[in-house]
Write a protein that holds these residues in place. Structure first.
Motif, PDB file in Angstrom:
ATOM      1  N   VAL A 226       0.831  -1.207   0.000  1.00 58.47           N
ATOM      2  CA  VAL A 226       0.000   0.000   0.000  1.00 58.47           C
ATOM      3  C   VAL A 226       0.863   1.254   0.000  1.00 58.47           C
ATOM      4  O   VAL A 226       0.598   2.210  -0.751  1.00 58.47           O
ATOM      5  CB  VAL A 226      -0.950   0.005   1.213  1.00 58.47           C
ATOM      6  CG1 VAL A 226      -1.662   1.347   1.345  1.00 58.47           C
ATOM      7  CG2 VAL A 226      -1.966  -1.118   1.098  1.00 58.47           C
ATOM      8  N   LEU A 227       1.909   1.265   0.789  1.00 59.34           N
ATOM      9  CA  LEU A 227       2.772   2.442   0.865  1.00 59.34           C
ATOM     10  C   LEU A 227       3.492   2.683  -0.462  1.00 59.34           C
ATOM     11  O   LEU A 227       3.672   3.838  -0.879  1.00 59.34           O
ATOM     12  CB  LEU A 227       3.792   2.277   2.005  1.00 59.34           C
ATOM     13  CG  LEU A 227       3.210   2.214   3.425  1.00 59.34           C
ATOM     14  CD1 LEU A 227       4.337   2.062   4.447  1.00 59.34           C
ATOM     15  CD2 LEU A 227       2.369   3.446   3.732  1.00 59.34           C
ATOM     16  N   ARG A 228       3.900   1.610  -1.139  1.00 56.20           N
ATOM     17  CA  ARG A 228       4.526   1.776  -2.455  1.00 56.20           C
ATOM     18  C   ARG A 228       3.511   2.266  -3.486  1.00 56.20           C
ATOM     19  O   ARG A 228       3.814   3.139  -4.305  1.00 56.20           O
ATOM     20  CB  ARG A 228       5.142   0.451  -2.912  1.00 56.20           C
ATOM     21  CG  ARG A 228       6.440   0.080  -2.218  1.00 56.20           C
ATOM     22  CD  ARG A 228       7.134  -1.039  -2.963  1.00 56.20           C
ATOM     23  NE  ARG A 228       6.303  -2.235  -3.031  1.00 56.20           N
ATOM     24  CZ  ARG A 228       6.341  -3.233  -2.148  1.00 56.20           C
ATOM     25  NH1 ARG A 228       7.178  -3.161  -1.114  1.00 56.20           N
ATOM     26  NH2 ARG A 228       5.558  -4.288  -2.273  1.00 56.20           N
ATOM     27  N   ALA A 229       2.309   1.721  -3.427  1.00 53.85           N
ATOM     28  CA  ALA A 229       1.284   2.071  -4.417  1.00 53.85           C
ATOM     29  C   ALA A 229       0.859   3.533  -4.285  1.00 53.85           C
ATOM     30  O   ALA A 229       0.682   4.224  -5.290  1.00 53.85           O
ATOM     31  CB  ALA A 229       0.077   1.151  -4.267  1.00 53.85           C
ATOM     32  N   ARG A 230       0.698   4.020  -3.071  1.00 57.43           N
ATOM     33  CA  ARG A 230       0.205   5.395  -2.901  1.00 57.43           C
ATOM     34  C   ARG A 230       1.261   6.437  -3.251  1.00 57.43           C
ATOM     35  O   ARG A 230       0.952   7.615  -3.397  1.00 57.43           O
ATOM     36  CB  ARG A 230      -0.305   5.609  -1.486  1.00 57.43           C
ATOM     37  CG  ARG A 230       0.758   5.759  -0.414  1.00 57.43           C
ATOM     38  CD  ARG A 230       0.111   6.037   0.922  1.00 57.43           C
ATOM     39  NE  ARG A 230       1.072   6.346   1.968  1.00 57.43           N
ATOM     40  CZ  ARG A 230       0.749   6.694   3.214  1.00 57.43           C
ATOM     41  NH1 ARG A 230      -0.523   6.739   3.576  1.00 57.43           N
ATOM     42  NH2 ARG A 230       1.676   6.981   4.096  1.00 57.43           N
ATOM     43  N   ALA A 231       2.524   6.005  -3.372  1.00 58.79           N
ATOM     44  CA  ALA A 231       3.572   6.930  -3.802  1.00 58.79           C
ATOM     45  C   ALA A 231       3.485   7.215  -5.296  1.00 58.79           C
ATOM     46  O   ALA A 231       4.106   8.168  -5.782  1.00 58.79           O
ATOM     47  CB  ALA A 231       4.943   6.358  -3.460  1.00 58.79           C
ATOM     48  N   ASP A 232       2.706   6.413  -6.021  1.00 63.29           N
ATOM     49  CA  ASP A 232       2.511   6.607  -7.455  1.00 63.29           C
ATOM     50  C   ASP A 232       1.420   7.655  -7.668  1.00 63.29           C
ATOM     51  O   ASP A 232       0.272   7.434  -7.300  1.00 63.29           O
ATOM     52  CB  ASP A 232       2.111   5.286  -8.110  1.00 63.29           C
ATOM     53  CG  ASP A 232       1.909   5.407  -9.614  1.00 63.29           C
ATOM     54  OD1 ASP A 232       2.060   6.513 -10.156  1.00 63.29           O
ATOM     55  OD2 ASP A 232       1.595   4.374 -10.240  1.00 63.29           O
ATOM     56  N   PRO A 233       1.759   8.814  -8.259  1.00 62.93           N
ATOM     57  CA  PRO A 233       0.746   9.870  -8.430  1.00 62.93           C
ATOM     58  C   PRO A 233      -0.378   9.474  -9.376  1.00 62.93           C
ATOM     59  O   PRO A 233      -1.437  10.104  -9.373  1.00 62.93           O
ATOM     60  CB  PRO A 233       1.558  11.043  -9.000  1.00 62.93           C
ATOM     61  CG  PRO A 233       2.757  10.406  -9.630  1.00 62.93           C
ATOM     62  CD  PRO A 233       3.065   9.212  -8.788  1.00 62.93           C
ATOM     63  N   ASN A 234      -0.178   8.417 -10.165  1.00 65.70           N
ATOM     64  CA  ASN A 234      -1.192   7.988 -11.126  1.00 65.70           C
ATOM     65  C   ASN A 234      -2.038   6.820 -10.620  1.00 65.70           C
ATOM     66  O   ASN A 234      -2.824   6.248 -11.385  1.00 65.70           O
ATOM     67  CB  ASN A 234      -0.524   7.595 -12.445  1.00 65.70           C
ATOM     68  CG  ASN A 234       0.232   8.752 -13.073  1.00 65.70           C
ATOM     69  OD1 ASN A 234      -0.270   9.874 -13.117  1.00 65.70           O
ATOM     70  ND2 ASN A 234       1.440   8.481 -13.557  1.00 65.70           N
ATOM     71  N   ILE A 235      -1.876   6.483  -9.334  1.00 66.40           N
ATOM     72  CA  ILE A 235      -2.600   5.333  -8.796  1.00 66.40           C
ATOM     73  C   ILE A 235      -4.104   5.599  -8.783  1.00 66.40           C
ATOM     74  O   ILE A 235      -4.546   6.717  -8.473  1.00 66.40           O
ATOM     75  CB  ILE A 235      -2.110   4.999  -7.360  1.00 66.40           C
ATOM     76  CG1 ILE A 235      -2.756   3.710  -6.841  1.00 66.40           C
ATOM     77  CG2 ILE A 235      -2.379   6.154  -6.420  1.00 66.40           C
ATOM     78  CD1 ILE A 235      -2.340   2.480  -7.550  1.00 66.40           C
ATOM     79  N   ASP A 236      -4.871   4.616  -9.137  1.00 62.94           N
ATOM     80  CA  ASP A 236      -6.328   4.703  -9.062  1.00 62.94           C
ATOM     81  C   ASP A 236      -6.724   4.545  -7.593  1.00 62.94           C
ATOM     82  O   ASP A 236      -6.396   3.530  -6.971  1.00 62.94           O
ATOM     83  CB  ASP A 236      -6.953   3.594  -9.901  1.00 62.94           C
ATOM     84  CG  ASP A 236      -8.471   3.659  -9.923  1.00 62.94           C
ATOM     85  OD1 ASP A 236      -9.048   4.413  -9.111  1.00 62.94           O
ATOM     86  OD2 ASP A 236      -9.085   2.954 -10.748  1.00 62.94           O
ATOM     87  N   PRO A 237      -7.414   5.535  -7.020  1.00 66.66           N
ATOM     88  CA  PRO A 237      -7.791   5.433  -5.598  1.00 66.66           C
ATOM     89  C   PRO A 237      -8.539   4.147  -5.270  1.00 66.66           C
ATOM     90  O   PRO A 237      -8.346   3.567  -4.202  1.00 66.66           O
ATOM     91  CB  PRO A 237      -8.670   6.669  -5.385  1.00 66.66           C
ATOM     92  CG  PRO A 237      -8.201   7.641  -6.409  1.00 66.66           C
ATOM     93  CD  PRO A 237      -7.831   6.815  -7.602  1.00 66.66           C
ATOM     94  N   GLY A 242      -8.555  -1.202  -2.645  1.00 66.50           N
ATOM     95  CA  GLY A 242      -8.578  -2.652  -2.819  1.00 66.50           C
ATOM     96  C   GLY A 242      -7.310  -3.297  -2.311  1.00 66.50           C
ATOM     97  O   GLY A 242      -7.350  -4.380  -1.707  1.00 66.50           O
ATOM     98  N   ALA A 243      -6.170  -2.626  -2.530  1.00 69.39           N
ATOM     99  CA  ALA A 243      -4.898  -3.182  -2.056  1.00 69.39           C
ATOM    100  C   ALA A 243      -4.847  -3.229  -0.541  1.00 69.39           C
ATOM    101  O   ALA A 243      -4.232  -4.136   0.046  1.00 69.39           O
ATOM    102  CB  ALA A 243      -3.743  -2.347  -2.588  1.00 69.39           C
ATOM    103  N   ALA A 244      -5.505  -2.266   0.117  1.00 72.88           N
ATOM    104  CA  ALA A 244      -5.525  -2.263   1.587  1.00 72.88           C
ATOM    105  C   ALA A 244      -6.324  -3.439   2.127  1.00 72.88           C
ATOM    106  O   ALA A 244      -6.085  -3.903   3.249  1.00 72.88           O
ATOM    107  CB  ALA A 244      -6.101  -0.949   2.102  1.00 72.88           C
ATOM    108  N   GLY A 245      -7.292  -3.908   1.338  1.00 74.08           N
ATOM    109  CA  GLY A 245      -8.039  -5.107   1.708  1.00 74.08           C
ATOM    110  C   GLY A 245      -8.841  -4.974   2.978  1.00 74.08           C
ATOM    111  O   GLY A 245      -8.975  -5.934   3.740  1.00 74.08           O
ATOM    112  N   SER A 246      -9.388  -3.786   3.247  1.00 82.93           N
ATOM    113  CA  SER A 246     -10.160  -3.579   4.477  1.00 82.93           C
ATOM    114  C   SER A 246     -11.352  -2.692   4.191  1.00 82.93           C
ATOM    115  O   SER A 246     -11.257  -1.729   3.426  1.00 82.93           O
ATOM    116  CB  SER A 246      -9.289  -2.943   5.560  1.00 82.93           C
ATOM    117  OG  SER A 246     -10.064  -2.586   6.696  1.00 82.93           O
ATOM    118  N   THR A 247     -12.457  -3.016   4.808  1.00 83.42           N
ATOM    119  CA  THR A 247     -13.647  -2.168   4.667  1.00 83.42           C
ATOM    120  C   THR A 247     -13.484  -0.849   5.420  1.00 83.42           C
ATOM    121  O   THR A 247     -14.312   0.051   5.271  1.00 83.42           O
ATOM    122  CB  THR A 247     -14.893  -2.897   5.204  1.00 83.42           C
ATOM    123  OG1 THR A 247     -14.663  -3.267   6.573  1.00 83.42           O
ATOM    124  CG2 THR A 247     -15.175  -4.155   4.381  1.00 83.42           C
TER     125      THR A 247
END
Length: 304
Positions: A226-237, A242-247
């Protein structure tokens, strides 16, 4: 003749007395002059310090107004959940950081798993974290009138002069009053909690790694992903959630924002404040101040 001689002999003593008196008067006048000079100097310093304080206070207020303006002039759907900017205000400068309170764990809304998860992420054992989370839930939970509450009995056994609130925390600092949680744990938890988001979820885009780690079911491997993914400015929220896997994960913000302002007056006097505001959708005022903490006030320091 002897009488005249005696009179002339006494004259030097009289003149000596007058000289001594004059010297004492001059010394007294000099002391008064020094006292007056010291008073004038101290007054000038006090006035200068007061003027600097007024300037830095005005700069902090200007930073708050600028941040509120940036947030309230944008539609809620596209309003940023965090940001930072610098601005010159007259001859002074301000540095402003704002972040939605959704980046913190809400003491009044978070489920037990998230409260315990935050403490575990901060180094508390899972067994102890579960007990401490129960203490928080018991503090904020309502009780049936006329029935003896086990938590009330627990506080009476400890000999405290108060009982649990059995209502929402009005401020996160009230966590200090919850018995059964070590002070060291409370101190570690406070920078990551709030009472202003009114959300069961946390914003995984803005939250500190410790808060993301608090999400139920979060593993060290998933946290790093999750930390790597959110560093990408083009990441789809949606992909990030979904990557966090938590409601309990979201990329939405709350209407409450924490604004940190550092101000530097023309004299280089520094001041800063941490302010929580609630954005209002209607009424005469665009926002309401929920919390205001002056974090630092110094006569000089490193320029912004």
């Amino acid at each position: 003749m002897s009488g005249a001689n005696s009179h002339r002999a006494s004259l030097p003593d009289g003149r000596g007395f007058i000289v001594v008196v004059v010297l004492w008067m001059l010394a007294a006048l000099a002391a008064l002059a020094l006292i007056y000079l010291s008073y004038v100097t101290n007054t000038a310093v006090t006035v200068a310090v007061g003027a600097d304080r007024l300037q830095t206070d005005a700069l902090v207020n200007a930073g708050l107004e600028l941040a509120a303006y940036r947030l309230t002039t944008q539609p809620e759907a596209t309003r940023p959940t965090s940001g930072t900017f610098n601005a010159r205000v007259g001859a002074g400068r301000v540095s402003v950081t704002f972040r939605s309170e959704a980046a913190r764990v809400d003491l009044n809304s978070a489920p037990k798993a998230m409260l315990a998860g935050l403490m575990t992420a901060l180094g508390v054992s899972e067994a102890d974290a579960s007990v401490y989370a129960d203490r928080i839930l018991a503090w904020r939970s309502s009780t049936e009138p006329g029935l003896e509450n086990p938590e009330d009995s627990y506080y009476r056994t400890l000999g405290t002069s108060y009982l649990p609130r059995h209502a929402p925390f009005p401020h996160s600092d009230e966590l200090w009053l919850v018995r059964g949680i070590p002070s060291a744990v409370v101190e570690r938890v406070l920078p990551f909690v709030t009472v202003f988001s009114n959300m069961k979820t946390v914003n995984v885009l803005d939250a500190a790694p410790q808060v993301v780690a608090a999400l139920p079911g979060m593993t060290p491997e998933t946290l790093q992903q999750v930390l790597r993914a959110r560093a990408d400015p083009n990441i789809d929220p949606r992909a990030l959630v979904g990557a966090a896997g938590s409601t309990n994960a979201t990329t939405e913000g709350s209407k409450a924002y924490r604004i940190t302002i550092a101000a530097e007056a023309p004299s280089h006097r520094l001041s800063s404040a941490e302010i929580v505001i609630l954005l209002l959708e209607s009424g005469d005022e665009p926002y309401r101040v929920l919390s205001w903490h002056n974090a630092f006030d110094g006569s000089a320091g490193k320029p912004l």
